[in-house]
Write a protein that holds these residues in place. Structure first.
Motif, short mmCIF file in Angstrom:
data_model
loop_
_atom_site.label_atom_id
_atom_site.label_comp_id
_atom_site.label_asym_id
_atom_site.label_seq_id
_atom_site.Cartn_x
_atom_site.Cartn_y
_atom_site.Cartn_z
N ILE A 197 0.86 -1.17 0.00
CA ILE A 197 0.00 0.00 0.00
C ILE A 197 0.91 1.24 0.00
CG2 ILE A 197 -0.27 -0.13 2.53
CD1 ILE A 197 -3.02 1.19 2.19
N ALA A 198 0.49 2.25 -0.74
CA ALA A 198 1.31 3.46 -0.84
C ALA A 198 1.18 4.29 0.44
CB ALA A 198 0.89 4.29 -2.05
N PHE A 199 2.23 5.04 0.76
CA PHE A 199 2.21 5.88 1.96
C PHE A 199 0.95 6.75 2.03
CE2 PHE A 199 6.97 5.51 1.56
CZ PHE A 199 7.17 4.86 2.77
N VAL A 215 -0.95 7.64 12.99
CA VAL A 215 -0.93 8.44 11.77
C VAL A 215 0.44 9.10 11.55
CG1 VAL A 215 -1.95 10.43 10.61
CG2 VAL A 215 -3.40 8.87 11.89
N ARG A 216 1.00 9.64 12.62
CA ARG A 216 2.28 10.35 12.47
C ARG A 216 3.40 9.44 11.99
NH1 ARG A 216 2.86 14.12 17.81
NH2 ARG A 216 1.19 15.58 17.29
N SER A 217 3.33 8.17 12.33
CA SER A 217 4.42 7.27 11.92
C SER A 217 4.39 7.09 10.40
CB SER A 217 4.29 5.92 12.62
OG SER A 217 3.16 5.21 12.17
N VAL A 218 3.19 7.06 9.83
CA VAL A 218 3.07 6.90 8.38
C VAL A 218 3.56 8.18 7.68
CG1 VAL A 218 1.52 6.30 6.48
CG2 VAL A 218 1.07 5.42 8.77
N GLU A 219 3.18 9.30 8.27
CA GLU A 219 3.62 10.60 7.77
C GLU A 219 5.14 10.65 7.70
OE1 GLU A 219 0.59 13.80 9.40
OE2 GLU A 219 2.52 13.85 10.45
N LEU A 220 5.75 10.23 8.79
CA LEU A 220 7.21 10.26 8.90
C LEU A 220 7.85 9.30 7.89
CD1 LEU A 220 8.87 11.86 10.96
CD2 LEU A 220 9.08 9.78 12.31
N GLY A 221 7.24 8.13 7.74
CA GLY A 221 7.74 7.16 6.77
C GLY A 221 7.71 7.73 5.37
N MET A 222 6.63 8.46 5.09
CA MET A 222 6.48 9.07 3.76
C MET A 222 7.54 10.14 3.53
SD MET A 222 2.93 10.29 2.15
CE MET A 222 2.63 11.93 2.72
N VAL A 223 7.75 10.98 4.52
CA VAL A 223 8.72 12.07 4.38
C VAL A 223 10.13 11.52 4.19
CG1 VAL A 223 9.79 14.02 5.59
CG2 VAL A 223 7.30 13.71 5.67
N LEU A 250 3.51 -4.30 2.93
CA LEU A 250 4.58 -3.31 2.80
C LEU A 250 3.98 -1.94 2.50
CD1 LEU A 250 7.71 -2.96 2.67
CD2 LEU A 250 7.47 -3.11 0.18
N ILE A 251 4.31 -0.97 3.35
CA ILE A 251 3.88 0.41 3.11
C ILE A 251 5.06 1.12 2.46
CG2 ILE A 251 2.92 2.50 4.16
CD1 ILE A 251 2.23 0.74 6.62
N CYS A 252 4.88 1.57 1.23
CA CYS A 252 6.03 2.03 0.47
C CYS A 252 5.63 3.14 -0.50
CB CYS A 252 6.64 0.86 -0.30
SG CYS A 252 5.46 0.07 -1.42
N ASP A 253 6.61 3.62 -1.24
CA ASP A 253 6.34 4.64 -2.25
C ASP A 253 5.49 4.04 -3.36
OD1 ASP A 253 7.43 7.46 -3.10
OD2 ASP A 253 7.31 6.22 -4.92
N GLU A 254 4.61 4.85 -3.93
CA GLU A 254 3.69 4.30 -4.94
C GLU A 254 4.41 3.76 -6.16
OE1 GLU A 254 1.32 7.30 -7.29
OE2 GLU A 254 1.83 8.55 -5.57
N SER A 255 5.64 4.25 -6.40
CA SER A 255 6.38 3.78 -7.57
C SER A 255 6.76 2.30 -7.43
CB SER A 255 7.65 4.62 -7.76
OG SER A 255 8.47 4.51 -6.62
N GLU A 256 6.73 1.78 -6.20
CA GLU A 256 7.07 0.38 -5.97
C GLU A 256 5.88 -0.54 -6.24
OE1 GLU A 256 9.22 -1.69 -2.70
OE2 GLU A 256 9.69 0.33 -2.06
N ILE A 257 4.72 0.06 -6.47
CA ILE A 257 3.51 -0.76 -6.62
C ILE A 257 3.14 -0.86 -8.09
CG2 ILE A 257 1.09 -1.03 -5.93
CD1 ILE A 257 1.79 0.63 -3.44
N MET A 258 3.24 -2.07 -8.62
CA MET A 258 3.03 -2.26 -10.05
C MET A 258 1.56 -2.22 -10.42
SD MET A 258 5.86 -2.15 -11.11
CE MET A 258 7.18 -2.88 -12.00
N GLU A 259 0.78 -3.11 -9.80
CA GLU A 259 -0.63 -3.20 -10.16
C GLU A 259 -1.44 -2.33 -9.24
OE1 GLU A 259 -2.03 -7.31 -10.61
OE2 GLU A 259 0.06 -7.72 -11.03
N GLN A 260 -1.65 -1.09 -9.63
CA GLN A 260 -2.39 -0.17 -8.79
C GLN A 260 -3.88 -0.30 -9.07
OE1 GLN A 260 -0.88 2.13 -6.38
NE2 GLN A 260 -2.99 1.80 -5.78
N GLN A 261 -4.65 -0.60 -8.01
CA GLN A 261 -6.09 -0.66 -8.18
C GLN A 261 -6.67 0.74 -7.99
OE1 GLN A 261 -6.57 -3.88 -5.45
NE2 GLN A 261 -8.00 -4.86 -6.85
N VAL A 262 -7.88 0.94 -8.50
CA VAL A 262 -8.51 2.25 -8.34
C VAL A 262 -8.82 2.50 -6.87
CG1 VAL A 262 -10.44 3.70 -8.98
CG2 VAL A 262 -9.48 2.13 -10.64
#
Ligand code: ASP
Ligand code: MG
Length: 417
Positions: A197-199, A215-223, A250-262
């Motif tokens: 899932i993307a950040f 929530v803040r941990s995800v924010e920090l991971g994204m930054v 895995l929570i990661c940058d969206e560029s790492e996710i190949m098959e993006q669902q709507v």
């Protein structure tokens, strides 16, 4: 090998047996060659007990002393885990927030991390491969020298901040579920675990009611672009095949996710309340007169809907606040009645917010329209709607929450086969 951060929540360290289980997970990664920093929560229930004691001691207490009390839960777990690891022949030592230090601002009870000094950890990794066991949730306000805590669920944020500071390959969040699900599996048995899932999406899910991570941990991971892997601590360390990717999300940058669902997930929250201000003047300054005092009272307003006036003179304005702030919000609006100028105040607390999230919404039109149709076919009335780039939310009667979530989960093809 790069460093690895492993974080264990309260249920994963609930008693000594569970702590021994954690130690075996840590040893597994040490044996695989990683330099490991472990971040621990307080044992399950301990923080609640500490908070309750502070409240009992004095309803209105000094937040600095509250922090001195509630930070102790993590101190116990960190020490115990270090003892168990030592007993297993793993070189380890415990660290408290002030010892590294993890510096924060002085917003006691919900402090923000400003800086993490990982220098000593890195030195000890290189020198003797010593495992660092770090008390989550706590930090130090340097100017006053006082202990701070990061808000409930804050050890997630400690873990991600430490991962960023030591350049960890990943931050593994071990918890009592094996990942992030498309929605709460207790409500929708057909919910499935996402592989990735993307950040941004995780940030929305967490903010909108999914309780997996602070929530803040995800924010920090994204930054800081820290890859976060949510996985279960209830899997036996001995059963993990090191050549296979373990179950988890895995929570990661969206560029790492190949098959993006709507649509990737659906969140819901019943802790909502609705307030409608009837027949306010349709003129400049009215919204400011309503939301100014609410902001001054630190009441978080979420959805806002204002009708276009029919008679050109008056209109209705509806908004939502957290259910816990409902009474206070009403009193605030009533007090400001003269400056606002309205006829009547209506409200409801039996409402729920259902949110649909997905990065794919950026590039697909009509995603929300399909939901409105599906909900209407179930006779579910929508009280308010908000949308943003990657999500939309509807406010409905709380009694229909489960039905709405299930309907949308099926509609967007999220049901597991
Ligand atoms: N022990 C703290 C809490 O219960 C921090 C955490 O577990 O993340 O909120
Ligand atoms: Mg937690």
């Amino acid at each position: 090998m790069p460093p690895l951060v492993m974080k264990f929540g309260g249920t994963s360290v609930a008693d000594l047996d569970r702590i021994r289980n954690v130690a075996r997970h840590v040893k597994r990664e040490v044996d695989a060659g990683y330099d490991v920093a472990v971040v621990v929560s307080a044992m399950a229930g301990v923080t609640n007990q500490l908070v309750a004691w502070c409240r009992d001691a004095a309803g209105l207490h000094d937040a600095r002393e509250y922090d001195a009390v509630v930070a102790t839960g993590e101190q116990v777990t960190a020490g115990l885990l270090a003892i168990v690891l030592e007993g297993m022949g793993v070189d380890a030592r415990s660290w408290q927030g002030w010892q590294l230090p993890i510096l924060t601002d002085n917003a006691h009870a919900s402090a923000r991390i400003l800086d993490v000094n990982g220098g000593e950890l890195t030195r000890r990794f290189q020198e003797r491969k010593q495992v660092a066991v770090i008390a989550g949730f706590q930090g130090l306000h340097k100017e006053t020298g006082r202990i701070t805590t990061l808000g409930r669920g804050g050890s997630d944020t400690s873990a991600v901040a430490i991962a960023a500071a030591i350049g960890a390959e990943r931050c593994d969040i071990y918890t009592d579920v094996d990942g992030v699900y498309t929605t709460d599996p207790r409500v929708v048995p057909k919910a499935h675990r996402m592989d990735k899932i993307a950040f941004e999406e995780m940030l929305e899910l967490a903010s909108l009611g999914a309780k997996v991570m602070q929530v803040r941990s995800v924010e920090l991971g994204m930054v800081h672009n820290v890859r976060i892997f949510v996985r279960s601590s209830f899997v036996k360390p001995e059963d993990i095949d090191p050549r296979q990717t373990p179950p988890g999300t895995l929570i990661c940058d969206e560029s790492e996710i190949m098959e993006q669902q709507v649509v990737t997930g659906i969140a819901f929250s019943k802790d909502e309340a609705q307030i409608s201000v009837r027949r306010v003047q349709d003129k400049p300054g009215v919204a400011a007169a309503i939301f100014g005092p609410l902001a001054d009272g630190n009441i978080n307003v979420d959805m806002i809907v204002q009708n276009v006036s029919a008679d050109g003179a008056t209109t209705d304005l509806t908004f939502t606040v957290p259910a816990a702030d409902y009474d206070r919000a009403r009193v605030t609006i009533e007090k400001a009645k003269n400056t606002i100028g309205y006829e009547r105040l209506d409200g409801a607390t039996d409402v729920a917010k259902v949110s649909v999230i997905g990065i794919g919404m950026r590039s697909h039109a009509g995603v929300a329209a399909r939901a409105f149709k599906a909900l209407s076919e179930r006779n579910i009335n929508i009280r308010a709607i908000t949308t943003s780039e990657i999500k939309f939310s509807v406010l409905i009667d709380a009694a229909y929450t489960e039905l709405a979530v299930r309907t949308l989960h099926t509609l967007y093809g999220l049901d597991k086969a």
